[in-house]
Design an enzyme around this catalytic site. Sequence first.
Site, short mmCIF file in Angstrom:
data_model
loop_
_atom_site.label_atom_id
_atom_site.label_comp_id
_atom_site.label_asym_id
_atom_site.label_seq_id
_atom_site.Cartn_x
_atom_site.Cartn_y
_atom_site.Cartn_z
CD GLU A 164 -5.28 -18.80 -8.52
OE1 GLU A 164 -5.73 -17.70 -8.92
OE2 GLU A 164 -4.69 -18.93 -7.43
CE LYS B 12 -5.90 -11.09 -11.29
NZ LYS B 12 -6.39 -12.39 -11.84
N GLY C 105 -1.97 -13.69 -3.41
CA GLY C 105 -2.43 -13.35 -2.07
C GLY C 105 -3.23 -12.06 -2.01
CG HIS D 237 -8.87 -8.14 -4.08
ND1 HIS D 237 -10.02 -8.20 -4.80
CD2 HIS D 237 -8.58 -6.82 -3.91
CE1 HIS D 237 -10.44 -6.97 -5.07
NE2 HIS D 237 -9.59 -6.13 -4.53
CE LYS E 236 -1.44 -13.14 -10.47
NZ LYS E 236 -0.11 -13.05 -9.84
NE ARG F 278 2.54 -18.06 -4.99
CZ ARG F 278 1.36 -18.09 -4.42
NH1 ARG F 278 1.07 -19.05 -3.57
NH2 ARG F 278 0.44 -17.18 -4.70
#
Length: 630
Positions: A279, A162, A168, A239, A116, A298
Amino acid sequence: MFRRILVANRGEIACRVIQTARRLGVETVAVYSEADARAMHVRMADAAYCIGSAASSDSYLRGERVLQVAADSGAEAIHPGYGFLSENADFADAVAAAGLSFIGPPGSSMRAMGSKDAAKRLMEAAGVPLLPGYHGEDQAYETLSAEADKCGLADGHPVLLKAVLGGGGKGMRIVRSQGELLAAIESAQREAAASFGDARLLVERYLDSARHIEVQVFCDSLGGAVHLFERDCSVQRRHQKVLEEAPAPGVSPELRESLGAAAVRAARAVDYVGAGTVEFIADASAPDHFYFMEMNTRLQVEHPVTEMITGLDLVEWQLRVAAGEPLPLSQPELSLSGHSIEARIYAERPAANFFPASGTLRHLATPPEEGVTVAPAEVRASTDGLATRVDMGFVRGDDVSVFYDPMVAKLIVRGPDRAAACRRLHAALGQWQTVGLPTNVSFCRRVLETPQFLAGEVHTAFIPQHHDALFPPTPPPPPHLMALAAACWVAEMQPPAAHAGHAAAAARTAGSRPRGRSSWWRSLPRGRAAPSARRLGARACGARRSSSGQPRMSPRPPPRFTCLWAESSCACPSRTSPPRPRRVRRRRRRRRLEPCNGRLSRRCRASSCSCSSPPASASRRARRSRCSRR
């Protein structure tokens, strides 16, 4: 197309991949840990190999063991599913170096977008709007604390920690004050290291009321790239997403086109291949202003809702693209029809802050599946396109382990519009039955009953904002249900029924019929008749064997017990406990008494004592008297 693939995952996604591979005529190889020896995906695969103990760090995260199984089983490709090794760039490179095909993007794309922090740096260079945050390499507490203050923590604005890998909701923490920062960093780093093998974190400003909108993209190795429209995943707890739907409510065609184009540009920038999800986060009051969050390299958990509105099988697309084929459809050939909603069924206690549960699924009944996922656009947009789909990872009798994610299944529905899809999902959840573990089924139904959700007013703070409606006081169960539960518990604790031949023989010996499950042992002979009962049991069983392998009828019980009648090599299906042992009466040791010597004694054994108690040589009746001398 491949001849045999290895599925390097477990649970629902492993079963999902195996189903599509079986439909395409592709053999599958499963891997499992010691805790998953009897799991559903192990039973479904054509071959299965154990790769370690229950902990994921010693099994599903051990890439070298997965590669060894692939070589031993003759697999041509590896499908990582989601989680575990699915976003591990080193593992993807190792698969390619071993001469196998990785059903996913190359390691270079993963390093650019799977991490990320690297993805945010790439998007920042490309001019994509980003939320204020930190995505550097320095992970010292002082650096993270200073960057959190820059993101607004010092001014009272919350920040989000994060994990740079995975997803997930694992490795994510919301921090609202400086005093919470240190504990949140340590907790997030531990969880990220245990789940993804990387403890690095990034920091960004947290929007209390935001929309979580993501776009499904697909790219092939020949330069083709398309987007499969957007999904809304705003309803979340801890989350993690609870309800996902496609298309996103309130998104105009112009905004949909802007989101899709931005997602495709992001994928092309890193030479992406395979299925991916870009996202975005948007303010709930102004969804037209969206910001890049991350890219999941993925297949997502919520991919079935995209399959429902497009009529496609995304796992089949993955297999074909990994085999070198072009994308089956171009962007103008893709169409969006109908509305689909997915509910994740978790083994958890929603009233206890969604605390995960573990145990055995004593009973599991799901709503019947109706309709088909792959359907033409005109069918998906009509009442003929109503569909209910259940993606299972467990069946009745399976154990939900404490070592892995507690998701039991996914329930997906499709309707011609959003209102019809909500009604269908609510009805399907009402048919769900689970005994042995608490689930979030009732909670999902309450979410679907709120007027705000039905109106499409969803955001990431939906559950806390409607806490009173979603968590009503729980009334005590009625007395008849309590009595039924007590009766079931008593029946469960009773000894199992005896072998049919043994029970009949015992009944004939005792001269009465067996008295049922709870009192079958009362019909067995007692006392000195027990040896003959054992001999009779051996004759009734007729399965004992001597050292030469020939049957024999010996009354002597073996030292270990495997069936009701203590037959060590018994071939009968009984696996119950041995019969109730005889009660052994122990003789009470006689206490040796000293001479009386003028004290009170129970029995005087001194021949020269002057008391009136009889000597020890007297009769038994006389010796029972007490010494009369005080």
